[in-house]
Design a protein around this motif. Structure first.
Motif: not given
Length: 446
Positions: A145-169
């Motif tokens: 869970l470091t570096g590129a491996a952590l980056y790949r895993r975190l991509k699963e939790y990225l906010m979608t465009e709809e979520q960004l709009k819904e949460n007033s980003y």
């Protein structure tokens, strides 16, 4: 010759009554308090657990009782609610258990018993001559869970465009570069720019074109959040700061009214841009947190901290607000007037550093990160928000506090300083929560 039916005189066995020396002291009892923030039965249960541990390390019962009462009192005073008390009490119990003498102290005593190996116990003599291996999944190892491996895993939790709009980003305005748009911003009740609504007490107040209050008026408000509490017959809503009910007079007095203003000032934004990956081979992972104060314009940035995936601070600076400060918001920001006295770093300086540090694909982690992006006037959409990853059971607009998440999942207490929040502590907490979340979700997938 003695008769076979004759029985010898055997003295009767007499039970010994306990002496006064063996009598134990009566355990202390928590007095019942009406409307307390923590139920008395819960406090009593943990006090008894504290006493059990203190009896193992103290030389007398009275000393154990005194120590346990002191520890319970500290836990109660540090807590603003039942949930916080439970987590503080658990940590206190762990601390007391760690004070027990190590069992290895008696390891030097002679032992004549024959030692039998675990293998011999389970499998007999043959097991000691045969080797076994256990294949474990390496997917959850810490080094993965470091570096590129952590980056790949975190991509699963990225906010979608709809979520960004819904949460007033803040989102980029296609027509005007440097300007942001917010899709869920509330419409102002009045178009008069000289009329504002205090974000602490809800009072309408007038300001001059320069942002000064027309009338000198104190702001009486509750600084705590509203929390629901179960009572006989239903639920009651109380403020966490003073346990006052909704509609009760405020418990805090400030010199003047203030307002947020961040979603009204949508110019001066900068956007992260595409870059080639660095030597690490991935665009980077950072957690950030900002502190703000109230100025004539509204909330403005006073401190920013950036943490890398190794939980090390890579950027931390105080920031001089563009306008005159009217309230340093020290209770929450931890920033004082003395902290900003000789600061020359401006918002533009911070934006330049962050644009150099981040790219459009860099993953930024934070708690309600839209608030920080508004303070930084930064447009970025590759975001992991712990307030969304760990949602409130009632859904939006409710969000769980970062302090509560750390207490519930990592069993740690943060933000307990009377001097206010620490942005480095909050940023580090967000990164640790996501690493924990990835590991837990991987267990379920196996």
């Amino acid at each position: 010759m003695a008769s076979k039916t004759t029985t010898p005189n055997v003295p009767k066995r007499i039970a010994h009554a306990p002496s006064l020396q063996s009598a134990t002291l009566k355990r202390p009892v928590i007095p019942t308090e009406f409307g307390a923030k923590v139920p008395t039965n819960i406090r009593q249960r943990y006090l008894n657990l504290f006493i059990d541990e203190c009896l193992k390390i103290c030389s007398s019962q009275q000393e154990a009782f005194d120590k346990a009462l002191s520890e319970e009192k500290v836990a109660y005073e540090r807590s603003t609610s039942r949930n916080i008390y439970l987590n503080v009490a658990v940590n206190t119990l762990k601390k007391l258990r760690s004070l027990l003498p190590c069992p290895s102290q008696g390891a030097n005593k002679p032992n004549n018993r024959k030692v039998v190996s675990h293998e011999a116990m389970l499998g007999g003599k043959l097991a000691t001559k045969i080797s076994f291996s256990l294949n474990r999944s390496t997917s959850l190892q810490a080094e993965d869970l470091t570096g590129a491996a952590l980056y790949r895993r975190l991509k699963e939790y990225l906010m979608t465009e709809e979520q960004l709009k819904e949460n007033s980003y803040p989102m980029a305005c296609p027509e005007k570069p440097g300007r942001a748009v917010v899709f869920t911003v509330e419409e102002k009740k009045t178009a008069d720019s000289s009329c504002r609504v205090c974000c602490r007490c809800g009072t309408e107040y007038m300001v001059t074109p320069a942002g000064n209050c027309v009338r000198k008026e104190e702001c009486v408000h509750h600084w705590g959040r509203l929390r629901k509490q179960r009572v006989p017959g239903g639920w009651e809503t109380h403020y966490s700061c003073c346990s006052g009910v909704v509609g009760s007079p405020g418990c805090q007095v400030a010199k003047q009214h203030v307002h947020d203003g961040r979603k009204e000032s949508l110019t001066g934004f900068v956007k992260t841009f595409e870059k080639l990956p660095g030597a690490e081979g991935y665009p980077g992972i950072y957690a950030l947190d900002c502190e703000m104060c109230y100025t004539k314009q509204g909330l403005e940035l006073t401190r920013v901290t950036v943490i890398n995936s190794e939980l090390k601070v890579v950027y931390d600076t105080f920031v001089k607000p563009d306008r005159k400060v009217v309230d340093y918001n020290t209770r929450f920001s931890g920033v004082t007037e003395e902290d900003l006295e000789n600061v020359t770093v401006t918002l533009r300086d911070v934006q330049a550093v962050l644009l150099n540090m981040f790219s459009a694909d860099t993953i930024l982690i934070g708690h309600s990160l839209e608030s920080d992006l508004f303070a930084l006037k930064l447009l970025h959409s590759t975001v992991v928000d712990t307030a969304i990853v760990f949602p409130h059971r009632l859904g939006l607009p409710y969000k769980r506090a970062l302090r509560t998440l750390m207490a519930d999942y990592l069993k740690r207490i943060i933000q307990d300083s009377v001097e206010g929040h620490d942005s480095s502590e909050d940023a580090r907490a967000c990164m640790e929560l996501m690493i924990w979340k990835i590991k837990e979700d991987a267990k379920v997938k196996r």
